[in-house]
Design a protein around this motif. Sequence first.
Motif, short mmCIF file in Angstrom:
data_model
loop_
_atom_site.label_atom_id
_atom_site.label_comp_id
_atom_site.label_asym_id
_atom_site.label_seq_id
_atom_site.Cartn_x
_atom_site.Cartn_y
_atom_site.Cartn_z
N VAL A 304 0.85 -1.20 0.00
CA VAL A 304 0.00 0.00 0.00
C VAL A 304 0.88 1.24 0.00
CG1 VAL A 304 -1.77 1.29 1.25
CG2 VAL A 304 -1.81 -1.21 1.26
N GLY A 305 0.56 2.18 -0.86
CA GLY A 305 1.23 3.47 -0.79
C GLY A 305 2.37 3.61 -1.76
N GLY A 306 3.52 4.03 -1.25
CA GLY A 306 4.69 4.21 -2.09
C GLY A 306 4.61 5.46 -2.93
N SER A 307 4.28 5.31 -4.20
CA SER A 307 4.32 6.44 -5.12
C SER A 307 3.23 7.46 -4.85
CB SER A 307 4.20 5.94 -6.56
OG SER A 307 2.95 5.33 -6.79
N VAL A 308 2.20 7.12 -4.09
CA VAL A 308 1.15 8.10 -3.80
C VAL A 308 1.45 8.90 -2.53
CG1 VAL A 308 -0.62 6.73 -4.97
CG2 VAL A 308 -0.28 6.45 -2.51
N TYR A 309 2.55 8.59 -1.88
CA TYR A 309 2.92 9.32 -0.68
C TYR A 309 3.63 10.63 -1.06
CZ TYR A 309 1.94 5.38 2.48
OH TYR A 309 1.35 4.39 3.21
N VAL A 333 -7.51 -9.53 -0.17
CA VAL A 333 -6.15 -9.99 -0.43
C VAL A 333 -5.70 -10.96 0.66
CG1 VAL A 333 -5.64 -7.80 -1.56
CG2 VAL A 333 -4.96 -8.13 0.83
N GLN A 334 -4.57 -11.66 0.40
CA GLN A 334 -4.08 -12.67 1.33
C GLN A 334 -2.93 -12.21 2.22
OE1 GLN A 334 -5.56 -13.79 -1.80
NE2 GLN A 334 -7.03 -14.00 -0.13
N SER A 335 -2.20 -11.18 1.80
CA SER A 335 -1.15 -10.64 2.65
C SER A 335 -0.98 -9.16 2.33
CB SER A 335 0.18 -11.39 2.46
OG SER A 335 0.73 -11.13 1.18
N MET A 336 -0.36 -8.42 3.28
CA MET A 336 -0.28 -6.98 3.09
C MET A 336 0.94 -6.37 3.76
SD MET A 336 -3.03 -3.93 4.01
CE MET A 336 -4.33 -5.13 4.05
N ASN A 337 1.48 -5.38 3.07
CA ASN A 337 2.53 -4.50 3.60
C ASN A 337 2.09 -3.08 3.31
OD1 ASN A 337 5.10 -3.09 4.01
ND2 ASN A 337 5.32 -3.23 1.80
N ILE A 338 2.03 -2.24 4.33
CA ILE A 338 1.72 -0.83 4.14
C ILE A 338 3.02 -0.04 4.12
CG2 ILE A 338 0.52 1.20 5.03
CD1 ILE A 338 -1.42 -0.60 6.47
N ALA A 339 3.29 0.66 3.03
CA ALA A 339 4.46 1.52 2.99
C ALA A 339 4.38 2.51 4.15
CB ALA A 339 4.53 2.27 1.66
N CYS A 340 5.48 2.70 4.83
CA CYS A 340 5.47 3.53 6.04
C CYS A 340 5.41 5.01 5.69
CB CYS A 340 6.70 3.22 6.88
SG CYS A 340 6.75 1.50 7.43
N PHE A 341 4.96 5.82 6.64
CA PHE A 341 4.69 7.23 6.34
C PHE A 341 5.95 8.00 5.96
CE2 PHE A 341 5.30 7.20 11.01
CZ PHE A 341 6.24 8.20 11.18
N ASP A 342 7.12 7.48 6.31
CA ASP A 342 8.38 8.15 5.96
C ASP A 342 8.97 7.63 4.65
OD1 ASP A 342 8.94 5.66 6.97
OD2 ASP A 342 10.26 6.35 8.57
N GLU A 343 8.15 6.93 3.86
CA GLU A 343 8.60 6.33 2.60
C GLU A 343 9.26 7.35 1.67
OE1 GLU A 343 8.42 3.19 -0.58
OE2 GLU A 343 8.33 3.15 1.60
N ALA A 344 8.75 8.58 1.64
CA ALA A 344 9.29 9.60 0.74
C ALA A 344 10.67 10.08 1.17
CB ALA A 344 8.33 10.78 0.65
#
Length: 533
Positions: A304-309, A333-344
């Motif tokens: 989740v996230g990444g380029s939209v952060y 979905v079967q598994s998930m990783n949320i990009a962390c808020f400091d990804e940028a």
Amino acid sequence: MRKKQFYTRTSKIPIKDVYTPQDLGDSWNYEEKLGYPGSLPFTRGVYPTGYRGRIWTIRQYAGYGDPEETNNIFKSLLSWGQTGLSVAFDLPTQLGYDPDDPLAYGEVGRVGVSTPTLREMELIFQEIPLDKVSVSFTINATAPIILAMFIAAAEKRGVPISSLAGTVQNDNLKELTARNAFIFPPRPSLKTSVDVIEFCVKNMPKFVPINVCEAHYREAGASAATAAGLAFSNAIAYLESTLERGLGIDSVAPKIAFYTYSHVDLFEEVAKFRAMRRIWAKLLRKRFGARDPASMALKIGTAVGGSVYTVEEPLINIVRGTIGALAAVLGGVQSMNIACFDEAYAIPTPQSLKVSVRTQQIIAYESGAADVVDPLGGSYYMEWLTDEMERRITEVMDRIEQAGGAVEAIIGGLYHQMVSTEAYNFQKEVEKGETPIVAHNIFKEDGGDEQEIEYYRFRKETYEKAVDRLMKTKQNRDSARVKASLKALREAAESGENIMPYILDAVKVYATVGEICEVLRDVYGEYREPPPI
């Protein structure tokens, strides 16, 4: 005054004010389009009870510069309630260079853990129960080497290969066209991916040997529909190649999973997940003749996230990540990783990783979103949008098929053309303010773009420590056995054999990633991107 037309965020599907049964049409059939969860066409999910029996695997992506630090954060993640591990490797490891290679300088340990030998793999998983925790490896060009190291590390601790659970990304075709962390040309890249698939099908019953990636096409700028269509086209190439080796479709297809990205357009993302499952079920049943329902039930992991952060006001990325995660849950979905808020800014800190774990846990245990299977099923808008997403994804697949399939379309530059065109158009819309991004092009504060946050800072001693450990490993290993194992690997690669058993022999005697890749570069060559069309 002309009324404004609204669209889904990336696929640009025109949407109306309201939807009714008429939008589905008289021919719309519940059994054909939906059915029940856990049965064909799997639109509503791959398990009859959804998350009621067990929630998705919480699998935050993590890896710091040195293996000891990575081991510590993995132990922390497990103590916070994470249910699976996902290893981030540095770029030299991904691209087949050792820490002491001049080409690796400046990148050793910067965006993940440096893993040039089996010794580092042993340290990464020290005191972690490998027979009880599933592990995901985000690695592609060097996937056979990393998987071999994992197997060897487990066996040294008495854990048999048959007990290992997890997945290795191993999607080299998408590396050639989206993320660009490739080594070999398209056909050898496909061959090494299929070597891993074949080896796992025959030896690792609990392990998924490939995650076909929609995710990286999204991150490169493709729309949801185009990204999914390109991923399915790659999956067809992998399936056809495994069948050419004599493997049965019902032994291979259940071992293939997809890795996707979930962005902030809630309904577009849910529709995409539902449409992807339906397309996979049809593809496996009609084109490949699968009979086992497990072959037709598409397993999906998502980030989740990444380029939209945004770098502006990074704490609001927590909200973006939560919306994307909710879409993934509603989409089953079967598994998930949320990009962390400091990804940028950098790779995540322990604090930002913990926020992402807790976000998933709140959705799972407090929101009620996981209590009902396919809770948006039956919504006129959702069913219409799922049908439309399916149509658009299929159009992309047909275009690749007409170009001769995935490999020919990659060599001919069609993948690059499709992704780069959509990325360019999206960026123009952002710059013009037509696609709003809060704090970036709307509601932006003058002089207050960036907030002070603590973020991960690379340490120079990480590089020095990696080079020193590598030197000591080379001094203490049996050089004659290393030389013999690399010679056997070369002969196997030249003859077209499956290289996995030979790589496994090489890593067990502490041959390095760089040494193994040097052999394979000599045999397979190196890829150079074609110029844009």
